[in-house]
Scaffold this motif. Structure first.
Motif, PDB file in Angstrom:
ATOM      1  N   CYS A  26       5.077   0.583   2.389  1.00  0.00           N
ATOM      2  CA  CYS A  26       4.502   1.742   2.663  1.00  0.00           C
ATOM      3  C   CYS A  26       3.596   2.209   1.486  1.00  0.00           C
ATOM      4  O   CYS A  26       2.567   3.081   1.715  1.00  0.00           O
ATOM      5  CB  CYS A  26       5.572   2.842   3.277  1.00  0.00           C
ATOM      6  SG  CYS A  26       6.218   2.315   4.729  1.00  0.00           S
ATOM      7  N   ALA A  27       4.288   2.131   0.138  1.00  0.00           N
ATOM      8  CA  ALA A  27       3.532   2.682  -0.810  1.00  0.00           C
ATOM      9  C   ALA A  27       2.569   1.828  -1.165  1.00  0.00           C
ATOM     10  O   ALA A  27       2.578   0.496  -1.439  1.00  0.00           O
ATOM     11  CB  ALA A  27       4.722   2.765  -1.946  1.00  0.00           C
ATOM     12  N   TRP A 127      -6.142   1.446  -3.573  1.00  0.00           N
ATOM     13  CA  TRP A 127      -5.560   2.187  -2.795  1.00  0.00           C
ATOM     14  C   TRP A 127      -5.412   3.787  -3.705  1.00  0.00           C
ATOM     15  O   TRP A 127      -5.215   3.512  -4.856  1.00  0.00           O
ATOM     16  CB  TRP A 127      -4.350   1.876  -2.454  1.00  0.00           C
ATOM     17  CG  TRP A 127      -4.301   0.877  -1.313  1.00  0.00           C
ATOM     18  CD1 TRP A 127      -3.784  -0.270  -1.537  1.00  0.00           C
ATOM     19  CD2 TRP A 127      -4.474   1.031   0.035  1.00  0.00           C
ATOM     20  NE1 TRP A 127      -4.121  -1.178  -0.485  1.00  0.00           N
ATOM     21  CE2 TRP A 127      -4.477  -0.208   0.548  1.00  0.00           C
ATOM     22  CE3 TRP A 127      -5.274   2.030   0.904  1.00  0.00           C
ATOM     23  CZ2 TRP A 127      -4.889  -0.444   1.945  1.00  0.00           C
ATOM     24  CZ3 TRP A 127      -5.764   1.770   2.151  1.00  0.00           C
ATOM     25  CH2 TRP A 127      -5.100   0.532   2.675  1.00  0.00           C
ATOM     26  N   THR A 128      -5.817   4.725  -2.958  1.00  0.00           N
ATOM     27  CA  THR A 128      -5.446   6.110  -3.668  1.00  0.00           C
ATOM     28  C   THR A 128      -4.129   6.295  -3.755  1.00  0.00           C
ATOM     29  O   THR A 128      -3.223   6.216  -3.216  1.00  0.00           O
ATOM     30  CB  THR A 128      -6.045   7.319  -2.971  1.00  0.00           C
ATOM     31  OG1 THR A 128      -7.499   7.169  -2.653  1.00  0.00           O
ATOM     32  CG2 THR A 128      -5.792   8.527  -3.573  1.00  0.00           C
ATOM     33  N   GLN A 130      -0.348   7.805  -4.401  1.00  0.00           N
ATOM     34  CA  GLN A 130       0.236   8.815  -3.793  1.00  0.00           C
ATOM     35  C   GLN A 130       0.376  10.227  -4.597  1.00  0.00           C
ATOM     36  O   GLN A 130       0.403  11.140  -3.945  1.00  0.00           O
ATOM     37  CB  GLN A 130       1.778   8.686  -3.237  1.00  0.00           C
ATOM     38  CG  GLN A 130       1.754   7.546  -2.139  1.00  0.00           C
ATOM     39  CD  GLN A 130       2.897   7.020  -1.825  1.00  0.00           C
ATOM     40  OE1 GLN A 130       4.001   7.291  -2.651  1.00  0.00           O
ATOM     41  NE2 GLN A 130       3.007   6.212  -0.722  1.00  0.00           N
ATOM     42  N   ASP A 131       0.482  10.033  -5.843  1.00  0.00           N
ATOM     43  CA  ASP A 131       0.606  11.346  -6.668  1.00  0.00           C
ATOM     44  C   ASP A 131      -0.801  12.251  -6.954  1.00  0.00           C
ATOM     45  O   ASP A 131      -0.714  13.086  -7.768  1.00  0.00           O
ATOM     46  CB  ASP A 131       1.437  10.834  -8.044  1.00  0.00           C
ATOM     47  CG  ASP A 131       2.708  10.253  -7.830  1.00  0.00           C
ATOM     48  OD1 ASP A 131       3.313  10.823  -6.807  1.00  0.00           O
ATOM     49  OD2 ASP A 131       3.226   9.799  -8.890  1.00  0.00           O
ATOM     50  N   THR A 133      -4.580  13.873  -5.421  1.00  0.00           N
ATOM     51  CA  THR A 133      -5.119  14.572  -4.403  1.00  0.00           C
ATOM     52  C   THR A 133      -6.622  14.355  -4.281  1.00  0.00           C
ATOM     53  O   THR A 133      -7.208  14.367  -5.148  1.00  0.00           O
ATOM     54  CB  THR A 133      -4.670  16.031  -4.163  1.00  0.00           C
ATOM     55  OG1 THR A 133      -4.846  16.551  -2.757  1.00  0.00           O
ATOM     56  CG2 THR A 133      -5.190  16.755  -5.250  1.00  0.00           C
TER      57      THR A 133
END
Length: 152
Positions: A26-27, A127-128, A130-131, A133
């Motif tokens: 998922c990450a 991939w962007t 997760q930390d 925005t």
């Protein structure tokens, strides 16, 4: 009785390992998900902004842009067509609540490598993380410079 306890333990271990693999999937990773010569393809940016930037950037400065509604980050670096500067991984320098910044580490090339003296774009897509925005500007450190990606 002993075999049923072993069977339950084996089942619990299998469930725990499956959970670890599922969560790891998922990450988003830090390695590139795509890598190609040129600017981000028009199908990635339907409004054609990436193609326009190629003509506006005659100095060969790195360019970074959101792709797929911010799900991915494309970083384009100008350099030799035979020895392109390719992103190796992406690191979060400052999470969104602290400043929203990442660094792109490049693949190291041998010092004695013979390369052409042309200047062409090469894009690496990540991939962007997760930390970070897309709701505030993202600062991207790459190839000795900092590029600002505007709000998506």
């Amino acid at each position: 009785m002993v075999s049923s306890v072993r069977f339950r333990r084996a089942g619990l271990v299998a469930a725990a390992l499956a959970s670890v693999f599922l969560l790891a999937g998922c990450a988003p990773g830090t390695s590139p998900v795509d890598n190609y010569p040129g600017m981000p393809a028009p199908e990635h940016e339907p409004d054609g902004t990436a193609a326009e930037e190629e003509h506006e950037n005659e100095e060969g400065e790195p360019v970074a842009a959101w792709l797929e509604d911010g799900g991915k980050l494309a970083v384009t670096i100008w350099g030799s067509s035979t020895c392109p500067q390719v992103g190796r991984d992406i690191r979060v320098l400052e999470p969104a609540h602290e400043g929203n910044a990442v660094a792109i580490d490049l693949v190291e090339r041998p010092e004695d490598e013979v390369c052409t003296m042309d200047l062409v774009p090469h894009t690496t897509v990540f991939w962007t993380p997760q930390d970070v925005t897309t709701t505030k500007p993202l600062m991207v450190e790459v190839a000795g410079t900092t590029v600002e990606v505007p709000i998506k």
